[in-house]
Write a protein that holds these residues in place. Structure first.
Motif, mmCIF file in Angstrom:
data_model
loop_
_atom_site.group_PDB
_atom_site.id
_atom_site.type_symbol
_atom_site.label_atom_id
_atom_site.label_comp_id
_atom_site.label_asym_id
_atom_site.label_seq_id
_atom_site.Cartn_x
_atom_site.Cartn_y
_atom_site.Cartn_z
ATOM 1 N N GLN A 228 16.867 -14.640 -6.152
ATOM 2 C CA GLN A 228 16.421 -13.087 -6.488
ATOM 3 C C GLN A 228 14.914 -12.979 -6.849
ATOM 4 O OE1 GLN A 228 18.909 -12.368 -9.834
ATOM 5 N NE2 GLN A 228 20.494 -11.198 -8.847
ATOM 6 N N ILE A 229 14.342 -14.022 -7.352
ATOM 7 C CA ILE A 229 13.006 -14.046 -7.561
ATOM 8 C C ILE A 229 12.261 -14.021 -6.301
ATOM 9 C CG2 ILE A 229 10.961 -15.356 -8.598
ATOM 10 C CD1 ILE A 229 12.804 -16.381 -10.887
ATOM 11 N N ILE A 230 12.752 -14.902 -5.396
ATOM 12 C CA ILE A 230 11.895 -15.123 -4.093
ATOM 13 C C ILE A 230 12.094 -13.763 -3.230
ATOM 14 C CG2 ILE A 230 12.140 -16.118 -1.887
ATOM 15 C CD1 ILE A 230 12.802 -18.710 -3.486
ATOM 16 N N ALA A 231 13.447 -13.060 -3.218
ATOM 17 C CA ALA A 231 13.618 -11.933 -2.658
ATOM 18 C C ALA A 231 12.670 -10.843 -3.170
ATOM 19 C CB ALA A 231 14.791 -11.601 -2.658
ATOM 20 N N LYS A 232 12.542 -10.689 -4.513
ATOM 21 C CA LYS A 232 11.924 -9.424 -4.949
ATOM 22 C C LYS A 232 10.185 -9.825 -5.046
ATOM 23 C CE LYS A 232 11.740 -7.570 -9.159
ATOM 24 N NZ LYS A 232 12.174 -7.847 -10.732
ATOM 25 N N ARG A 233 9.913 -11.051 -5.240
ATOM 26 C CA ARG A 233 8.577 -11.045 -5.361
ATOM 27 C C ARG A 233 7.884 -11.390 -3.992
ATOM 28 N NH1 ARG A 233 8.094 -13.823 -10.369
ATOM 29 N NH2 ARG A 233 9.185 -12.505 -11.622
ATOM 30 N N ILE A 234 8.453 -12.077 -3.034
ATOM 31 C CA ILE A 234 7.832 -12.555 -1.911
ATOM 32 C C ILE A 234 8.287 -12.129 -0.831
ATOM 33 C CG2 ILE A 234 7.570 -14.645 -0.308
ATOM 34 C CD1 ILE A 234 7.823 -16.174 -2.306
ATOM 35 N N LEU A 235 9.741 -11.638 -0.494
ATOM 36 C CA LEU A 235 10.174 -10.812 0.869
ATOM 37 C C LEU A 235 9.896 -9.225 0.697
ATOM 38 C CD1 LEU A 235 13.533 -12.714 1.521
ATOM 39 C CD2 LEU A 235 11.171 -13.273 2.267
ATOM 40 N N GLN A 236 10.014 -9.025 -0.797
ATOM 41 C CA GLN A 236 9.863 -7.420 -0.666
ATOM 42 C C GLN A 236 8.148 -6.994 -0.709
ATOM 43 O OE1 GLN A 236 12.066 -5.509 -3.647
ATOM 44 N NE2 GLN A 236 13.936 -6.219 -3.037
ATOM 45 N N GLN A 237 7.284 -7.889 -0.943
ATOM 46 C CA GLN A 237 6.067 -7.791 -1.243
ATOM 47 C C GLN A 237 5.107 -8.392 -0.183
ATOM 48 O OE1 GLN A 237 5.491 -5.684 -3.623
ATOM 49 N NE2 GLN A 237 7.367 -6.170 -4.805
ATOM 50 N N TRP A 238 5.925 -8.963 0.888
ATOM 51 C CA TRP A 238 5.420 -9.311 2.295
ATOM 52 C C TRP A 238 4.486 -8.362 2.901
ATOM 53 C CZ3 TRP A 238 6.609 -14.289 3.346
ATOM 54 C CH2 TRP A 238 5.737 -14.655 4.566
ATOM 55 N N ASP A 239 3.403 -8.769 3.013
ATOM 56 C CA ASP A 239 2.260 -7.755 4.082
ATOM 57 C C ASP A 239 1.972 -6.467 3.421
ATOM 58 O OD1 ASP A 239 1.163 -8.403 6.296
ATOM 59 O OD2 ASP A 239 2.819 -7.828 7.506
ATOM 60 N N PHE A 240 1.812 -6.712 1.845
ATOM 61 C CA PHE A 240 1.617 -5.644 1.065
ATOM 62 C C PHE A 240 0.495 -4.926 1.316
ATOM 63 C CE2 PHE A 240 0.720 -3.252 -2.607
ATOM 64 C CZ PHE A 240 1.892 -3.111 -3.231
ATOM 65 N N THR A 241 0.103 -3.462 1.883
ATOM 66 C CA THR A 241 -0.932 -2.832 2.088
ATOM 67 C C THR A 241 -1.094 -1.648 1.410
ATOM 68 O OG1 THR A 241 -0.265 -3.656 4.447
ATOM 69 C CG2 THR A 241 -2.017 -1.945 4.280
ATOM 70 N N LEU A 242 -2.168 -1.533 0.881
ATOM 71 C CA LEU A 242 -2.460 -0.444 -0.039
ATOM 72 C C LEU A 242 -3.386 0.309 0.837
ATOM 73 C CD1 LEU A 242 -1.787 0.806 -3.066
ATOM 74 C CD2 LEU A 242 -3.987 -0.211 -3.707
ATOM 75 N N SER A 243 -3.278 1.685 1.017
ATOM 76 C CA SER A 243 -4.232 2.402 1.694
ATOM 77 C C SER A 243 -4.330 3.807 0.771
ATOM 78 C CB SER A 243 -3.864 2.759 3.029
ATOM 79 O OG SER A 243 -2.686 3.247 3.184
ATOM 80 N N ARG A 244 -5.569 4.391 1.303
ATOM 81 C CA ARG A 244 -5.779 5.862 0.528
ATOM 82 C C ARG A 244 -5.680 6.816 1.521
ATOM 83 N NH1 ARG A 244 -11.000 4.939 0.055
ATOM 84 N NH2 ARG A 244 -10.752 3.654 -1.653
ATOM 85 N N GLY A 245 -5.042 8.020 1.301
ATOM 86 C CA GLY A 245 -5.052 9.220 2.219
ATOM 87 C C GLY A 245 -5.834 10.397 1.248
ATOM 88 N N GLN A 246 -5.565 11.669 1.572
ATOM 89 C CA GLN A 246 -6.127 12.700 0.912
ATOM 90 C C GLN A 246 -5.434 12.977 -0.308
ATOM 91 O OE1 GLN A 246 -5.094 15.518 3.950
ATOM 92 N NE2 GLN A 246 -6.974 14.928 5.149
ATOM 93 N N GLY A 247 -4.093 12.582 -0.304
ATOM 94 C CA GLY A 247 -3.413 13.313 -1.524
ATOM 95 C C GLY A 247 -2.990 12.124 -2.582
#
Lengths: 438, 163
Positions: A228-247
């Motif tokens: 569960q820890i691996i699934a939640k922290r690694i698989l679900q957060q894989w390629d985590f991209t934070l971007s900014r738009g107008q709203g």
């Protein structure tokens, strides 16, 4: 709640994607066989039937039943977008009509579970503020349609009504969290270390003493926890991209199932900075965000993985993101009120690390010595303020204050402060909240 | 002695003493069931006489404590309507004071159970977007409960600040 006349079936509107039933069937089959596999492992299978046969039956049965139900519910589900609201009519026997006024939309997310992703489909999740029934899902739409619909809904939620502006808005990427950093971070977290070392010790012990069956009772729960820890922290957060738009900000993440979330700037109720024990040595931290409606779907820890704003980061980047969401917040420079030494009977070690403070824009509360948590709440999002005192606290002239926020990772409490300070902070916070709303 | 929990301006509006009466009735029901069980044991099973006596003693202590608690707790409730926020206080041992800005209220509930209705009182509950707020005022006379609800709704609309 809904007047009867509203529940009349409407023949207008758009259906979701026809492949919905197939995906729904596959999801049910997966769930059925997963349940079976875990029951085989725990020892109670289906009587005398062989494991493979029962697996095939549950897989096939899940697929057939799921596809049938999926087809019927797809047949009877239509959605309508009009000038003021999104309306979803559904139900085979009991008709239901849900209306979502645009101005009440908190956020719109796109989720692509693995099976749906194979078919190029996506689920649209619309969050409104309020209790546990505040999430509305449209499943499944073609990915491009889901993106279009999200853009329209978000634009309307921000009060833009002009039609025909179908250009994809400009996005600038703030950061991409590399998967290996997420992995290193997970390996260095205490619960992972505990689960991993525990499993290894058990396995080695089992082999050493030759009592494998006895140790299985300990290995299975520990192993599940680890997975569960691996699934939640690694698989679900894989390629985590934070971007900014107008709203607002957008988060895209996931290895097998992709999720794309939007966080409108105006909907942020608070931010929590979490610094786990080992990470603190390296100056790493995790950012979690409070959006009304998100936490109602949280797992047993009470925190949904969708509330994670940055899975692992350093101080500089985190400060930049916080400044983006809550302008004018300053964490360490605020005037602080610390818990007095006489509060140590309530928290023998933790009292040293507790303080609350505020500047013109935000209220800040810090606590915790294993995992240090700093909660930031903008004044204009203060829901209510509470002052509490129990009999033991009264003897020690202490009191607890709480700045209430919608359920989520942010918990802006100042526990066991000096009672006079506490009262002064509560009254000052009311004034600041009033000034910020004006 | 308790300037810690006084309102910053004005005085606390107290709730109706009928709240104590209602709570005493509610406490009396389980207490009398326990006492009855004790009397039955005392009369019928001579070997278990001490359990019966114990139950009766327990019921008596419970009744006395409950009676006193209901009165003290009723007197501890208070609320006051300031210019911008509603303040609610309660508790004798565990005291609390909650302040809710009018603009933050999502909706207001008025509810009254059968016993409360018989005594003409109601509970007003305020909801914000936070589940922690938990601001309920029990034991308001029915007319005052309606007035408060209307006033709060009105103020909520006037101050409304969204979520």
């Amino acid at each position: 709640m809904v007047p009867v006349s509203d529940v009349q079936p409407e023949a207008v509107g758009v259906r979701t994607h026809p492949l919905t039933s197939v995906v729904q069937g596959a999801l049910w089959a997966a769930a059925a066989s997963f349940g079976l596999i875990s029951s085989i492992f725990t020892g109670d299978g289906w009587g005398d039937m062989s494991a493979v046969l029962s697996l095939v039956i549950s897989l096939g049965g899940g697929l057939v039943v799921g596809m049938l139900v999926g087809y019927l519910s797809w047949r009877f589900t239509r959605y309508v977008i009009d000038g003021t609201e999104l309306r979803i009519n559904s139900g085979i026997v009991t008709k239901a009509s849900r209306r979502i006024p645009y101005e009440r939309i908190q956020s719109v997310d796109i989720a692509e579970p693995l099976v749906a992703r194979v078919f190029g489909l996506a689920e649209l999740r619309i969050e409104m503020a309020g209790g546990k029934d505040s999430r509305t899902s449209l499943r499944f739409l073609a990915l491009a349609d889901a993106r279009d619909l999200r853009r329209v809904l978000l634009a309307r939620a921000h009060g833009e009504t002009h039609e025909g502006e179908a250009v994809e808005e400009q996005r600038t990427i703030i950061t991409v969290v590399p998967p290996e950093r997420v992995m290193i971070g997970t390996v260095l977290s205490l619960d992972f270390l505990f689960a991993a070392i525990g499993s290894i010790v058990l396995i080695v012990g089992a082999i050493w003493f030759g009592e494998f069956v006895v140790a299985l009772g300990g290995i299975i729960p520990l192993g599940t926890w680890l997975a569960q820890i691996i699934a939640k922290r690694i698989l679900q957060q894989w390629d985590f991209t934070l971007s900014r738009g107008q709203g607002g900000l957008r988060i895209e993440r996931g290895l097998l199932s992709r999720t794309s979330q939007t966080i409108p700037f105006s909907r942020v109720q608070g931010i929590a900075i979490k610094e786990p024990f080992v990470w603190r040595r390296f100056g790493w931290l995790r950012l979690e965000v409070d959006i009304a409606g998100y936490a109602a779907h949280g797992d047993d820890e009470g925190v949904d993985s969708s509330s994670i704003l940055l899975p692992i980061s350093d101080r500089i980047l985190a400060d930049a993101v916080i400044a983006e969401l809550i302008p004018g917040s300053a964490v360490d420079d605020v005037p602080q009120t610390a818990a007095p030494k006489r509060s140590r009977m309530f928290a023998p070690i933790g009292w040293r690390y507790r303080w609350v403070g505020a500047n013109e824009r935000t209220f800040v509360a810090r606590e915790g010595w294993i995992e240090r948590t700093t909660s930031i709440v903008p004044h204009h999002k203060t829901q209510s303020v509470e002052l509490r005192q129990g009999p033991l606290q009264r003897r020690r002239r202490l009191a607890t204050i709480e700045v209430h926020t919608p359920q989520g990772p942010v918990d802006a409490d100042g526990r066991n402060l000096d009672e006079r300070d506490a009262r002064a902070i509560v009254l000052a916070q009311l004034d600041r909240a009033r000034a910020a709303r004006a | 002695m308790d300037e810690l929990f006084t309102p910053p301006s004005g005085t606390w509006q107290r709730v109706s003493p009928k709240l104590a009466t209602i709570r005493r009735i509610l406490i009396l029901i389980p207490v009398s069931v326990i006492a009855l069980a004790g009397v039955l044991l005392l009369l019928m099973l001579s070997d278990l006489r001490w359990i019966g006596a114990l139950l009766i003693a327990l019921a008596l202590v419970g009744a006395v404590w409950g009676w006193a608690w209901a009165g003290r707790n009723q007197r501890s409730w208070g609320y006051t309507e300031n210019d911008d926020d509603l303040l609610v206080t309660s508790g004798v041992m565990f005291k609390r004071l909650v302040a809710i800005p009018y603009g933050r209220m999502q909706f207001v509930d008025v509810e009254a159970g059968p016993l409360a209705r018989a005594y003409g009182v109601a509970t007003v509950t305020l909801h914000t977007a936070s589940a922690e707020t938990a601001a309920d005022i029990p034991g308001l006379p029915a007319a005052e409960a309606t007035r408060l609800r209307n006033r709060l709704t009105e103020l909520g609309e006037a101050h409304g600040a969204g979520v």
